[in-house]
Design a protein around this motif. Structure first.
Motif, PDB file in Angstrom:
ATOM      1  N   PRO A   7       9.733 -24.693-115.079  1.00 14.84           N
ATOM      2  CA  PRO A   7      11.171 -24.763-114.764  1.00 14.84           C
ATOM      3  C   PRO A   7      11.433 -24.768-113.256  1.00 14.84           C
ATOM      4  O   PRO A   7      12.337 -25.449-112.774  1.00 14.84           O
ATOM      5  CB  PRO A   7      11.738 -23.517-115.442  1.00 14.84           C
ATOM      6  CG  PRO A   7      10.801 -23.251-116.571  1.00 14.84           C
ATOM      7  CD  PRO A   7       9.450 -23.668-116.091  1.00 14.84           C
ATOM      8  N   GLU A  35      14.500 -28.443-120.153  1.00 16.02           N
ATOM      9  CA  GLU A  35      14.518 -26.982-120.168  1.00 16.02           C
ATOM     10  C   GLU A  35      14.788 -26.449-118.755  1.00 16.02           C
ATOM     11  O   GLU A  35      15.582 -25.530-118.564  1.00 16.02           O
ATOM     12  CB  GLU A  35      13.170 -26.481-120.686  1.00 16.02           C
ATOM     13  CG  GLU A  35      13.200 -25.043-121.142  1.00 16.02           C
ATOM     14  CD  GLU A  35      11.804 -24.549-121.470  1.00 16.02           C
ATOM     15  OE1 GLU A  35      11.018 -25.337-122.037  1.00 16.02           O
ATOM     16  OE2 GLU A  35      11.505 -23.387-121.136  1.00 16.02           O
ATOM     17  N   GLY A  36      14.142 -27.063-117.786  1.00 21.09           N
ATOM     18  CA  GLY A  36      14.357 -26.656-116.393  1.00 21.09           C
ATOM     19  C   GLY A  36      15.788 -26.914-115.956  1.00 21.09           C
ATOM     20  O   GLY A  36      16.376 -26.120-115.194  1.00 21.09           O
ATOM     21  N   SER A  59      18.912 -24.312-116.618  1.00 22.42           N
ATOM     22  CA  SER A  59      19.281 -23.209-115.719  1.00 22.42           C
ATOM     23  C   SER A  59      19.616 -23.726-114.318  1.00 22.42           C
ATOM     24  O   SER A  59      19.637 -22.961-113.358  1.00 22.42           O
ATOM     25  CB  SER A  59      18.120 -22.209-115.648  1.00 22.42           C
ATOM     26  OG  SER A  59      16.951 -22.899-115.276  1.00 22.42           O
TER      27      SER A  59
END
Lengths: 361, 513
Positions: free
Chosen positions: B302, B478-479, B482
């Motif tokens: 991430p 996924e990274g 956030s």
């Protein structure tokens, strides 16, 4: 150095006379001028493209005009350096003259033009002796050379030998020959004399759909077994130019591909001529391949450029269907051949058998 | 009983193309846009070129009630509009039209499939198609799994009346929305078909230039020795679109640039450029080499996602002199959408050949022009000889494969400018398909449909390729979860300024295609 007006004349396809010794130089200067003009945003960009040398042999003004017309269309698909030779050895006055022009086509949707050059050389009388020396330096290096011989090259064998020496492929059309059948043996010999060169007869190219339709009958494995059971092949042809030779080549093709010995080929293949009033006729009129249990038929549809294929057999291999003949003008036939670019071993096998078969009939 | 010779001797020399076996093509989603704009025109083009089998039929499967003749009439209009052969050839069309049929059913109705099965068997008897089937899923992706299950449950795949016949299936993209949904789709496919029966279509692979990548690399000895970390500085793959979401807002807002373009087309381009020479040009050998590349791509954590990716979203701007709305103002797009319409990535392939060579991938909508290209940027020569003398900085060599428009290949090299001074200038050697071979390349769908009919999977994607691509893409998504929202960029420029800074940090710059 040529000026912009000369460049426009050149790219518009108008022939400009040049000294034979100055052809390359003149072309170089014209293309250089085209490259410089391209920097001007108001001018249309021109790109020169060349994938092959295309030499055309002509003996009359009509053949030469026809060649230019064909090249004009052909270059949109097959960019080339076209060298059109108008050769008239029987004219008394010695002449060796040249002209240059370009064939340009818009590329894609853009405003760029892709151009090919055409060099026309007229040699007559004793000037014909200098033809080979005039042509050789004009060939673009590292590109294949195709020789399209309009007419019967066996009648100009010395000239032919000189030109075939630089060719990778020779294209000719026996349907334009006065009496090709007795010359088949000689033709086959010439082919074997030049093993590095690929030969093809446009009469053979015209058989493409007939060959494909017959082949398709036997694609399905259950029908392929019928190939070993063929009893007769009946080929009916018209009386048009080259029609009987085409029928002979077609029958010889089937026999050669099925490895029939000459005696078997002679026994099974039946050629016959029929009165043909169909203006759309292409030589062969019908074919019937018969086995013990089946008849595979192809016939040309009267008044249409189509052929229908039918199978009469229990558990038929495919349905009756109709296919359109591919266009048979010189441009389309030449384009097909230039697309292929391979040696026609199947044609050569059929021709070799046709020679023996024809003699033994 | 006589055995058939293994090959048909009369086919020798007729065509380099392999002859397809008899076949019925069943198109699910037969009234949709893809069928009308691409599939049936491509089948007509194949018929025009004589590349369809003699025993052949097309069965359209869709929900709307329609007769065979109505369906044929609609398709005739579609062919007249979209075929590359104009005008339509009446003999070719009539012959094809006789082989076109329509079957009305809901996609989830078992009875509809049973009736389809009976209809196909009738066609086998009448048209000699011998039980060979090619199913084409041209529906919305939500229907894929249901259709596959119905095909299996209703005896359409393992036919008892023709046990040796081939049954194949073509699946349109997207192959899932994530690794887990791709696995779910692949699981459903594997439950009904063997992998060799499954053809996942990626129309990019049917484009001439894409097919030419292998020819360029492996048929020209001058390139392959240079095709590695010793000589290549980096590779840029750009797929730029000038269009916005064009009515696909509701699909695109749930998908985004990464899923829509990078996971499939761009990963395929990357694997073809980077793969090792395959042992043969057969499908399995090429798939093996491509998947090795995908497996060698360094996965991102991430934290690395922030460092190795940039995403953007188009704002208002102008295209071709017309004002265009921002992405968030498009129909069926959420006004506070965080979906990316631009993405730039830096990937590394951790193998001997490519160690340390960055692969920059860039895709976006509403960029200045529609263009797709792969640029291999070579290392700069030592500046010892020309660095000081030349008045212009020495540009390293580049080999550019243009996929669209103007398909072709260009090489940039340095040449001395005529004159007394030693000035070097980059010059371009440019090969264009259109100029050299004329404009007669088959459409991508034409080539791919023909290959599927003859069972050649080379230009399709295999399960492991799809799943590995999703692994890479899922890690990036996924990274991003956030991370801050995508950077806005004005429509009509080459993406957000952050994308320029992203590559400039490496001492490089984006090409201007």
């Amino acid at each position: 150095m040529p000026d912009t007006a000369q460049l426009q004349t050149f790219t518009a396809g108008v022939e400009t006379a040049v000294d034979v010794a100055q052809i390359e130089r003149q072309l170089h200067e014209l293309w250089q001028l085209a490259a410089e003009s391209a920097k001007d945003p108001s001018q249309r960009q021109i790109t020169r493209a060349c994938l092959l040398n295309f030499i055309v042999f002509c003996e009359t003004d009509a053949e030469s005009a026809h060649a230019s017309e064909v090249i004009s269309t052909l270059t949109s698909q097959h960019p080339c350096r076209a060298i059109v030779l108008l050769v008239q050895p029987d004219v008394a006055s010695a002449e060796l003259s040249a002209s240059i022009s370009a064939h340009c086509h818009l590329a894609g949707t853009g405003q760029k033009q892709v151009c090919c050059e055409q060099i026309a050389i007229h040699a007559s009388g004793p000037g014909v002796a200098h033809l080979g020396a005039a042509v050789l330096p004009l060939l673009e290096s590292d590109l294949p050379t195709v020789l399209w011989w309009q007419g019967d090259f066996l009648k100009r064998i010395d000239l032919f030998r000189r030109l075939v020496a630089v060719a990778d492929r020779v294209i000719y059309d026996t349907s334009t020959w006065t009496d090709p059948q007795p010359q088949l043996g000689d033709l086959a010999r010439r082919i074997t004399e030049h093993p590095r060169c690929s030969f093809v007869d446009l009469s053979w190219t015209r058989l493409g759909l007939w060959r494909r339709l017959a082949a398709e009958f036997f694609d399905a494995p259950n029908c392929r077994t019928e190939l070993a059971r063929i009893r007769t092949v009946d080929i009916v042809h018209g009386h048009g130019p080259g029609a009987s030779l085409r029928a002979l080549l077609y029958g010889s093709w089937i026999a050669a591909q099925l490895n029939w010995p000459v005696a078997e080929a002679r026994q099974k293949i039946h050629l016959s001529a029929r009165e043909d009033r169909d203006a759309t006729s292409v030589g062969i009129l019908s074919i019937a391949i018969k086995t013990d249990d089946a008849t595979f038929s192809i016939r040309k549809n009267f008044g249409e450029s189509t052929a229908s294929a039918t199978v009469d057999m229990p558990n038929a291999c495919g349905l009756p269907h109709k296919r359109a003949f591919w266009p048979e003008d010189d441009t389309s036939l030449l384009s097909q051949e230039l697309d292929l670019g391979t040696r026609h071993t199947v044609y050569e096998k059929a021709l070799a058998l046709a020679v023996i078969e024809d003699v033994s009939r | 009983m006589q055995t058939a010779p293994p090959t048909n001797p009369l086919q020798e020399g007729l065509s380099a193309q392999r002859t397809p076996e008899p076949c019925v093509v069943v198109i699910f989603g037969a009234t949709g846009d893809l069928t009308h704009r691409k599939l049936v025109p491509a089948l007509y083009n194949l018929a025009h070129e004589g590349q369809l089998p003699q025993s052949f039929a097309i069965v359209g499967f869709a929900r709307r009630p329609k007769t065979h003749d109505q369906f044929r009439a609609e398709l005739r209009d579609a062919v007249a509009h979209s075929s590359r052969f104009q005008p339509i050839n009446p003999a070719v069309w009539e012959s094809l039209a006789q082989a076109i049929f329509y079957h009305q059913s809901e996609f989830g109705d078992a009875q509809g499939y049973q009736k389809l099965n009976a209809f196909l068997q009738k066609l086998d008897a009448e048209r000699g198609t011998a039980g060979h089937r090619l199913f084409y899923l041209a529906t919305a992706p939500t229907e894929f799994i249901g259709i596959i299950e119905q095909l299996g449950a209703n005896g359409l795949i393992h036919s008892q009346h023709a046990p040796t016949a081939s049954q194949r299936i073509i699946v349109e993209k997207p192959f899932g929305h994530s690794l887990s949904t791709a696995e779910e789709l692949n699981q459903a496919l594997a439950g009904a078909f063997d992998e060799r029966q499954i053809f996942r279509i990626d129309h990019y692979l049917g484009k001439e230039t894409v097919q030419n990548i292998a020819a360029l690399r492996f048929a020209n000895e001058i390139f392959e020795p240079l095709w590695n970390q010793k000589y290549v500085d980096h590779i840029q793959i750009t797929v730029a679109e000038s269009l916005g979401v064009e009515g696909r807002g509701s699909y695109y807002d749930g998908s985004g640039a990464l899923r829509d373009m990078v996971q499939n087309h761009m990963m395929q381009l990357l694997s073809l450029v980077a793969m090792e020479p395959p042992t043969t040009l057969d499908g399995p050998a090429i798939h093996d080499e491509k998947v090795k590349v995908l497996r060698a791509i360094r996965p991102m954590t991430p934290e690395q996602v922030q460092q190795f990716t940039v995403r953007g979203q188009y704002a208002r701007g102008s295209m071709a002199g017309q004002a265009v709305p921002a992405y968030r103002e498009e129909k069926n797009v959420s006004p506070d959408s965080r979906t990316e319409t631009f993405v730039a990535l830096k990937l590394f392939i951790e193998n001997w050949r490519w160690f340390g060579v960055p692969f920059y991938l860039r895709h976006g909508k509403r960029l200045p022009k529609g263009v797709a290209e792969i640029a291999v940027q070579f290392k700069a020569p030592p500046a010892v000889l020309f660095g000081a003398e030349s008045t212009t900085p020495l540009q390293p060599n580049a080999l550019v494969m243009r996929i669209q428009p103007d398909e072709g290949i260009a090489i940039r090299m340095n040449a001395k400018v005529p004159g007394n001074a030693l000035n070097l200038q980059p010059v371009k050697m440019d090969f264009r398909y259109g100029g050299s071979f004329g404009a007669h390349s088959p459409e991508a769908y034409e080539r791919l449909l023909h290959d599927a009919i003859i069972g050649d999977s080379t230009l399709f994607t295999r399960r492991d390729e799809v799943e590995r691509s999703w692994q890479i893409v899922d890690a990036i998504i996924e990274g991003w979860n956030s991370a801050p929202a995508p950077f806005p960029y004005e429509s009509g420029i080459w993406g957000p300024p952050e994308a320029d800074k992203f590559i400039e940090r490496d001492g490089r710059e984006w090409r201007r295609p």
